[in-house]
Design a protein around this motif. Structure first.
Motif, PDB file in Angstrom:
ATOM      1  N   UNK A  57       3.082   8.050  13.267  1.00 14.79           N
ATOM      2  CA  UNK A  57       3.035   9.754  13.181  1.00 14.79           C
ATOM      3  C   UNK A  57       3.486  10.391  11.752  1.00 14.79           C
ATOM      4  N   UNK A  58       4.461   9.472  11.309  1.00  5.41           N
ATOM      5  CA  UNK A  58       4.165   8.928   9.404  1.00  5.41           C
ATOM      6  C   UNK A  58       3.607   9.541   8.812  1.00  5.41           C
ATOM      7  N   UNK A  59       2.743   8.231   9.352  1.00 10.38           N
ATOM      8  CA  UNK A  59       1.708   8.116   8.448  1.00 10.38           C
ATOM      9  C   UNK A  59       0.601   9.208   8.392  1.00 10.38           C
ATOM     10  N   UNK A  60       0.663   9.418   9.430  1.00 11.55           N
ATOM     11  CA  UNK A  60      -0.723  10.800   9.910  1.00 11.55           C
ATOM     12  C   UNK A  60      -0.353  12.055   8.995  1.00 11.55           C
ATOM     13  N   UNK A  61       1.398  11.838   9.267  1.00  6.98           N
ATOM     14  CA  UNK A  61       1.722  13.145   8.260  1.00  6.98           C
ATOM     15  C   UNK A  61       1.485  13.424   6.604  1.00  6.98           C
ATOM     16  N   UNK A  62       1.971  11.760   6.630  1.00  6.67           N
ATOM     17  CA  UNK A  62       1.696  11.618   4.930  1.00  6.67           C
ATOM     18  C   UNK A  62      -0.242  11.751   4.499  1.00  6.67           C
ATOM     19  N   UNK A  63      -0.432  11.367   5.518  1.00 13.15           N
ATOM     20  CA  UNK A  63      -2.141  11.071   4.942  1.00 13.15           C
ATOM     21  C   UNK A  63      -2.192  12.789   5.021  1.00 13.15           C
ATOM     22  N   UNK A  64      -2.041  13.172   6.102  1.00 14.77           N
ATOM     23  CA  UNK A  64      -2.417  14.491   6.306  1.00 14.77           C
ATOM     24  C   UNK A  64      -1.907  15.579   4.930  1.00 14.77           C
ATOM     25  N   UNK A  65      -0.728  15.212   4.011  1.00 13.29           N
ATOM     26  CA  UNK A  65      -0.127  16.343   2.907  1.00 13.29           C
ATOM     27  C   UNK A  65      -0.896  15.621   1.448  1.00 13.29           C
ATOM     28  N   UNK A  66      -1.958  14.921   2.163  1.00 14.17           N
ATOM     29  CA  UNK A  66      -2.449  14.627   0.735  1.00 14.17           C
ATOM     30  C   UNK A  66      -2.708  13.320   0.190  1.00 14.17           C
ATOM     31  N   UNK A  67      -3.027  12.431   0.971  1.00 10.01           N
ATOM     32  CA  UNK A  67      -3.049  10.820   0.981  1.00 10.01           C
ATOM     33  C   UNK A  67      -4.087  10.812  -0.492  1.00 10.01           C
ATOM     34  N   UNK A  68      -3.802   9.345  -1.280  1.00  9.75           N
ATOM     35  CA  UNK A  68      -4.601   9.565  -1.817  1.00  9.75           C
ATOM     36  C   UNK A  68      -5.826   8.948  -1.515  1.00  9.75           C
ATOM     37  N   UNK A  69      -6.246   9.207  -0.049  1.00  9.39           N
ATOM     38  CA  UNK A  69      -7.606   8.507   0.196  1.00  9.39           C
ATOM     39  C   UNK A  69      -8.232   6.817   0.204  1.00  9.39           C
ATOM     40  N   UNK A  70      -9.113   6.616   0.358  1.00  9.28           N
ATOM     41  CA  UNK A  70      -9.470   5.471   0.087  1.00  9.28           C
ATOM     42  C   UNK A  70      -9.455   5.197  -0.846  1.00  9.28           C
ATOM     43  N   UNK A  71      -9.355   5.521  -1.992  1.00  5.27           N
ATOM     44  CA  UNK A  71      -8.935   5.356  -3.919  1.00  5.27           C
ATOM     45  C   UNK A  71      -7.020   4.302  -3.644  1.00  5.27           C
ATOM     46  N   UNK A  72      -6.935   4.362  -2.393  1.00  7.76           N
ATOM     47  CA  UNK A  72      -5.626   3.974  -2.357  1.00  7.76           C
ATOM     48  C   UNK A  72      -5.618   2.557  -1.875  1.00  7.76           C
ATOM     49  N   UNK A  73      -4.732   1.548  -2.484  1.00 10.12           N
ATOM     50  CA  UNK A  73      -4.436   0.383  -2.055  1.00 10.12           C
ATOM     51  C   UNK A  73      -3.415   0.858  -0.973  1.00 10.12           C
ATOM     52  N   UNK A  74      -3.431   1.315  -0.850  1.00 12.92           N
ATOM     53  CA  UNK A  74      -1.675   1.142   0.163  1.00 12.92           C
ATOM     54  C   UNK A  74      -2.444   0.673   1.789  1.00 12.92           C
ATOM     55  N   UNK A  75      -1.573  -0.688   2.098  1.00 12.44           N
ATOM     56  CA  UNK A  75      -1.892  -1.094   3.264  1.00 12.44           C
ATOM     57  C   UNK A  75      -0.342  -1.595   3.559  1.00 12.44           C
ATOM     58  N   UNK A  76      -0.209  -1.740   4.916  1.00 11.80           N
ATOM     59  CA  UNK A  76       1.446  -2.006   5.277  1.00 11.80           C
ATOM     60  C   UNK A  76       1.342  -3.330   4.493  1.00 11.80           C
ATOM     61  N   UNK A  77       2.966  -3.924   3.933  1.00  8.41           N
ATOM     62  CA  UNK A  77       3.100  -4.747   3.307  1.00  8.41           C
ATOM     63  C   UNK A  77       4.381  -5.081   3.984  1.00  8.41           C
ATOM     64  N   UNK A  78       4.624  -6.674   3.987  1.00  9.89           N
ATOM     65  CA  UNK A  78       6.029  -6.895   4.177  1.00  9.89           C
ATOM     66  C   UNK A  78       6.777  -7.000   2.879  1.00  9.89           C
ATOM     67  N   UNK A  79       7.492  -6.376   2.973  1.00  2.84           N
ATOM     68  CA  UNK A  79       8.634  -6.447   1.594  1.00  2.84           C
ATOM     69  C   UNK A  79      10.550  -7.621   1.502  1.00  2.84           C
ATOM     70  N   UNK A  80       9.704  -8.498   0.480  1.00  2.21           N
ATOM     71  CA  UNK A  80      11.196  -9.555   0.183  1.00  2.21           C
ATOM     72  C   UNK A  80      11.985  -9.030   0.086  1.00  2.21           C
ATOM     73  N   UNK A  81      12.626  -7.814  -1.004  1.00  3.32           N
ATOM     74  CA  UNK A  81      13.671  -7.148  -1.174  1.00  3.32           C
ATOM     75  C   UNK A  81      14.915  -8.020   0.292  1.00  3.32           C
ATOM     76  N   UNK A  82      15.342  -7.189   1.418  1.00  4.71           N
ATOM     77  CA  UNK A  82      15.483  -6.937   2.615  1.00  4.71           C
ATOM     78  C   UNK A  82      15.668  -7.334   3.397  1.00  4.71           C
TER      79      UNK A  82
END
Ligand SMILES: Cc1cc2nc3c(=O)[nH]c(=O)nc-3n(C[C@H](O)[C@H](O)[C@H](O)COP(=O)(O)OP(=O)(O)OC[C@H]3O[C@@H](n4cnc5c(N)ncnc54)[C@H](O)[C@@H]3O)c2cc1C
Lengths: 515, 314
Positions: free
Chosen positions: B7-32
């Motif tokens: 739902x958060x992803x859907x909201x983020x997309x609806x409120x103006x995602x960078x669309x296909x130009x985004x290099x976003x995808x879920x990634x593991x994070x090292x920090x914590x």
């Protein structure tokens, strides 16, 4: 500019030019014959008069002619209903009076069997039984044996995601597809990439699309060697739950039996009575005896007794619920002698653990010999003033008991219900309900039939199960499927716009009027 | 930004995602150690089904399900940090297992967010049953049509041991012939690799000891050497180097492997062997041979581009 008026005569003349004079018909018998498939609801409707047929029936003889017909329809905006053998039971091939039916049965050649690669290139209109016999002569099998194999086509199987009786070993038809030739709604003949290639999987998009995204004209399918050996067996499980547990454990252990078929108590009683008439099961008295007799010979006295039992479905179902809980499991294992025997032994070990009674080879052999019998009694039941239909759903193992109870309960308010479990996988299983009902007259029968369907679909939807397992969607589940798939319908709509820009391919099927 | 659910992803997309130009995808994070969209939502042990968010790392998931006697199937250690998203949506190369299938074949249902913010969910089912497989169509699309956010994966019972056998002494096609014979007998290896010129041998592992012994017996009967082992075979499919894959028609396998120093066969789809190779090396070797042009498949890229436009990806 005003759009030119559509001239049906000129249009049909054009079709004749495309495919040849003798490959188009507008005669009434042909149009009536192609007005519907074997959807029981249209069978009920036909009791009140014939359905309107299509404008014309066309039998193209090759892919180029299929393309030509689709192009002509696309430019005139004329709907096309693709037709295999018409054995579908969901109204998927129900004709559109303003459109044409394209019967693909004349694309019936086996193009190439590659014994090294174990693949076959085949045209979509070939009859299932003839196809399997051709393969058998060359030492191969597709491993796909739907009960309707004698009256269905490869294209119909692919279009509906069909499942054969040996699905536990060979998978459903979608597991056998390597690539497809498809004429899409713009009239272009396209060939998909091999299954397993990187990128988007177009094969799995066309498979199951029931003619709404393209006309499947051919396919490359994976083959298997003819089995060297078969082992047959039957077990009497203490309950349906035990039987399901047995199936789950065998499949999750990685075994691949050809057939694992579990009957619920009423189906068990019927199966055992057929195998040994006059045995212990026929001792049951009252409505149940009448029901069993009526179902096996629905004529004369049998018909009257049947209608009596069906007119009080809740009473009859309550009696069924009081039957002994035992459930018959029929197993067939096959393959190399080693594999068939090892799998048979593995099943026997789990069966012993669950205290199932080993009934020997008899039930397995009997099932094989009679596996097509029941399906063809349908019209006799209709003549006896009853209706019969089936509803197959699927879900994961953990959700299965709830689904079984919910759908059974829903159907049982209106009809007499039995069930068997004949397609199982490591993660879950399908349930195949058969429901039989009656009414004082055709309108009442129709009302009961519709009420039963509505209740069953609502229940399956609530349980988040699939609304079919292998019969497809057609019109019978379209409205509910729209609810079940929600926003995914928009995704499908987008695909449809790309593949069928004029919206001429089997309109209204799968998702109803929305698409 | 850390998004924690569909739902958060859907909201983020609806409120103006960078669309296909985004290099976003879920990634593991090292920090914590916390992962966006990295949760195991539910584990149905009876059905052997894991419901996960797509950002979960395969290694983390495998560790957890192993503690319950289940497994995704044999994974090489290198894959531990690959996320389900990488493996399925983007299409990282994951070695298939003849016995357990590849990761794609274990997907029972998916949830995705389309570029217009609509959430697409497919039914959780042991097999696709109704209509086109729209979920399957979200796999391998990267984020051209939307984002894959949740997946239901089929698990297998954890095999306590893998019994290896190494087969040598023939060209790859002869070794693969042995493998095919085993399949006809109904024996499916847990893993298989057949190396090219650098490693002209076939490594098989089996879940049952008797299957390993049969593997050795069939090999010897076919006139090639077989060495049974008691430890696990090594997996040489490292993802440190970029790996690419190709489907090679069976009769062409000797010719293709002889051109690929590091190529290896890891399974098959009917009449084609699945070959992994180093991308840089493969570019030259794989594109050139005659078999590459043997496919008659149509070009669907234009249709895919149209679809992308309709779905708002660009
Ligand atoms: C007695 C009986 C037993 C049955 N048992 C089984 C069973 O065991 N397993 C099972 O899976 N099904 C079973 N069915 C259902 C039915 O046989 C299947 O759905 C079958 O796959 C339909 O094939 P067909 O060639 O008759 O297709 P049709 O009924 O002609 O068409 C079915 C749908 O597919 C579309 N279609 C047909 N051909 C093509 C094509 N070439 N390209 C695109 N679209 C096409 C049609 O438009 C329609 O929507 C049974 C039916 C009966 C009557």
């Amino acid at each position: 500019m005003p759009t030119p008026r559509f001239d049906p005569r000129a249009f049909v003349e054009g079709l004749r030019a495309d495919v040849g004079e003798s490959n188009v018909s507008t005669t009434r018998p042909d149009r009536e014959a192609y007005s519907r498939d074997l959807w029981p609801r249209s069978l009920l409707d036909s009791l009140s008069g014939p359905a309107p047929g299509p404008m014309a029936v066309v039998w193209p003889t090759d892919e180029v002619r299929v393309s030509a017909v689709v192009r002509r329809c696309a430019s005139a905006g004329v709907p096309i209903v693709p037709f295999g053998a018409g054995s579908g039971v969901c109204g998927g091939a129900l004709a559109d009076p303003s459109g044409i039916v394209v019967d693909l049965k004349r694309l019936d050649r086996v193009l190439k069997v590659d014994p090294e690669a174990r693949t076959v290139e085949v045209q979509a209109g070939i009859n299932g039984e003839l196809f399997e016999r051709r393969l058998e002569r060359q030492g191969f099998t597709l491993g796909h044996f739907p009960s309707s194999i004698v009256c269905s086509t490869v294209g119909g199987w692919l279009a509906t995601r069909s499942a054969g009786q040996c699905s536990a070993r060979y998978g459903k038809i979608e597991d056998m597809v390597l690539d497809l030739s498809v004429v899409t709604g713009d009239g272009v003949l396209r060939r998909t990439e091999r299954t397993g290639s990187p990128g988007l999987d177009w094969n799995q998009l066309f498979v199951g699309s029931e003619g709404t995204l393209g006309l499947i004209t051919g396919a490359t399918l994976a083959l298997h060697p003819q089995p060297e050996t078969r082992c047959f067996r039957g077990y009497l499980c203490r309950s349906v739950e035990d039987g399901l547990d047995l199936i789950r454990r065998v499949l999750q252990d990685g075994h691949r039996p050809a057939v694992l078929r579990l009957y619920d108590p009423l189906d068990t009683m019927m199966a055992r009575q057929k195998a040994a008439p006059g045995g212990e099961t026929s001792a049951h008295a009252g409505p149940l005896k009448a029901l069993l007799q009526g179902l096996s010979s629905p004529e004369g006295m049998g018909a009257r007794a049947l209608r009596a039992a069906l007119s009080v479905p809740q009473v009859t179902n309550a009696l069924i619920a009081s039957l002994p809980r035992k459930s018959l499991l029929v197993t067939v294992t096959e393959g190399s002698a080693r594999e068939a025997t090892l799998t048979d032994e593995a099943i026997a070990r789990v069966a012993k653990d669950l205290q199932a009674q080993d009934l020997g080879e008899g039930p397995g052999r009997h099932w094989l010999a009679h596996r097509h019998d029941v399906s063809y009694k349908q019209s006799r039941l209709y003549r006896a003033g009853a209706f019969v239909d089936t509803f197959e759903v699927a879900t994961t193992w953990a959700r299965l008991p709830r689904l079984y109870e919910a759908v059974r309960g829903a159907l049982g308010l209106h009809t007499v219900v039995m069930a068997h479990f004949s397609h199982a996988y490591a993660a879950g299983c399908s349930i195949y309900f058969t429901f039989v009902g009656t009414g004082r007259d055709v309108p009442e029968m129709r009302a009961r039939y519709l009420a039963a369907w509505q209740a069953a679909l609502d229940a399956a939807l609530l349980c988040e199960a699939t609304l079919a397992h292998h019969h497809g969607v057609g019109l019978s589940r379209a409205t509910h499927l729209q609810k079940a798939h929600g926003p995914a319908v928009a995704y499908f709509q987008a695909l449809k716009r790309v593949l069928d820009p004029q919206g001429i391919l089997n309109p209204g099927k799968i998702y109803g009027a929305a698409v | 930004m850390r998004l924690v659910g569909t739902e958060a992803v859907a909201l983020w997309v609806r409120s103006g995602s960078p669309g296909a130009t985004a290099a976003w995808h879920p990634k593991p994070e090292d920090t914590d150690g916390a992962l966006p969209l990295g949760a195991l939502v539910d584990l149905d042990e009876n059905s052997g089904v894991a419901h996960v968010q797509s950002g979960i790392a395969l290694g983390r998931l495998e560790r957890f399900v192993r503690s319950r006697g289940l497994s995704l199937g044999p994974l090489s250690a290198d894959l531990c940090r690959t996320t389900v998203y990488d493996a399925l949506a983007v299409g990282s190369t994951i070695r298939p297992s003849p016995r357990f299938g590849d990761l794609r074949s274990t997907v029972l249902a998916v949830t995705g967010v389309l570029h217009d913010g609509r959430v697409v969910r497919t039914e959780v089912a042991p097999r696709r049953a109704t209509g086109s497989d729209l979920g399957r169509f979200l796999l391998g699309c990267g984020h051209r049509f939307g984002y894959l956010t949740e997946v239901y994966l089929r698990l297998s019972p954890l095999a306590n041991h893998l019994f290896p056998v190494t087969v040598t002494g023939g060209p790859p096609s002869a070794l693969l012939g042995v493998y095919s014979q085993l399949e006809d007998l109904g024996v499916r290896a847990a893993t298989m690799t057949v190396g090219g010129s650098r490693d002209p041998s076939m490594h098989l592992t089996f879940v049952h000891e008797a299957e390993r012994d049969l593997g050795a017996e069939v090999s010897r009967a076919a006139g090639v050497e077989a060495t049974v082992g008691i430890s696990l075979g090594t997996d040489r499919c490292s993802v440190d180097r970029p790996i690419a894959e190709a489907l090679v028609p069976k009769p062409m396998i000797d010719a293709v492997l002889s051109r690929l120093k590091n190529g290896r066969v890891v399974g098959h789809v009917a009449d084609r062997w699945i070959v992994f190779f180093e991308a840089a090396e493969g570019d030259a070797a794989v594109r050139e041979p005659a078999w590459a042009a043997s496919t008659e498949a149509s070009d669907f890229s234009q249709l895919e581009a149209q679809l992308e436009v309709i779905l708002g990806g660009r």
